[in-house]
Design an enzyme around this catalytic site. Structure first.
Site, mmCIF file in Angstrom:
data_model
loop_
_atom_site.group_PDB
_atom_site.id
_atom_site.type_symbol
_atom_site.label_atom_id
_atom_site.label_comp_id
_atom_site.label_asym_id
_atom_site.label_seq_id
_atom_site.Cartn_x
_atom_site.Cartn_y
_atom_site.Cartn_z
ATOM 1 N N PRO A 136 -53.872 10.459 -4.287
ATOM 2 C CA PRO A 136 -54.063 11.844 -4.955
ATOM 3 C C PRO A 136 -52.882 12.287 -5.873
ATOM 4 O O PRO A 136 -52.067 13.176 -5.737
ATOM 5 C CB PRO A 136 -54.048 12.670 -3.802
ATOM 6 N N CYS A 137 -52.936 11.334 -7.094
ATOM 7 C CA CYS A 137 -51.757 11.579 -8.285
ATOM 8 C C CYS A 137 -52.139 13.116 -8.882
ATOM 9 O O CYS A 137 -51.202 13.676 -9.471
ATOM 10 C CB CYS A 137 -51.860 10.533 -9.251
ATOM 11 N N HIS A 138 -53.270 13.586 -8.663
ATOM 12 C CA HIS A 138 -53.656 14.743 -9.256
ATOM 13 C C HIS A 138 -52.741 16.098 -8.350
ATOM 14 O O HIS A 138 -52.752 17.265 -8.714
ATOM 15 C CB HIS A 138 -55.031 15.284 -9.224
#
Length: 186
Positions: A136-138
């Site tokens: 989850p880079c977001h």
């Protein structure tokens, strides 16, 4: 990045646009929006065979559907992140520790991996995450909690965080796209 040579691919139509999926015998190696920055170039997609029945790709699609439907809170997929450097893999591992609905700053991620002064390098590694959404880079924000870069586009980052009900500060440059969470695409 050192993309895998022995891999297969499929495409899944997500509520946020088409996604290319890539898997190796070890696990999911890629999840990229069609217009995402830092994705493999077209020659790689031409090399990888299309396999719409590959078990990891099918399971990824199933879990993505559940995620967009709001019923999946944590992905459980085998990952192959060997395309990255040891530093990048350390950053991507740290991202996996950010719970759904929460965010960390780039500085917090840098501290977590013991490289507090490497905030820019952390940002570069986050941006080159080959397995968006699942890793989850977001969920990584600017130091002041503001929405900052996302290789898949700020509109998608906003939509993903909204789907997860994360608390985010507004960004005048990002507008949230319509999110069709009732998609039955396979």
């Amino acid at each position: 990045m050192k993309w895998p040579i022995q891999a297969v691919q499929s495409t899944w139509d997500s509520p946020l646009g088409p996604i290319n999926l890539c898997a190796t015998p070890q696990g999911l190696a890629g999840l990229w929006f069609h217009d995402q920055r830092h994705r493999p170039d077209a020659t790689w997609f031409q090399r990888w065979a299309i396999d719409n029945q590959q078990p990891v790709l099918l399971e990824t699609q199933r879990q993505l559907r559940a995620f967009f439907d709001g019923t999946l809170k944590r992905f459980d997929l085998p990952l192959d992140l060997t395309a990255g450097t040891p530093f990048q893999r350390a950053i991507w591992a740290a991202l996996q520790g950010i719970p759904m609905g929460h965010t960390n700053s780039y500085g917090e991620v840098a501290q977590q991996v013991g490289r507090a002064a490497a905030v820019r390098a952390v940002g570069a590694a986050v941006g080159r995450n080959p397995v968006s959404i699942v890793v989850p880079c977001h969920r990584v924000m600017g130091a002041n909690g503001a929405l900052t870069g996302y290789a898949g586009g700020l509109d998608r980052k906003t939509a993903l965080l909204s789907l997860e009900e994360a608390v985010i500060q507004s960004n005048k440059n990002a507008s949230m796209p319509a999110l069709n969470v009732n998609s039955s695409s396979a």
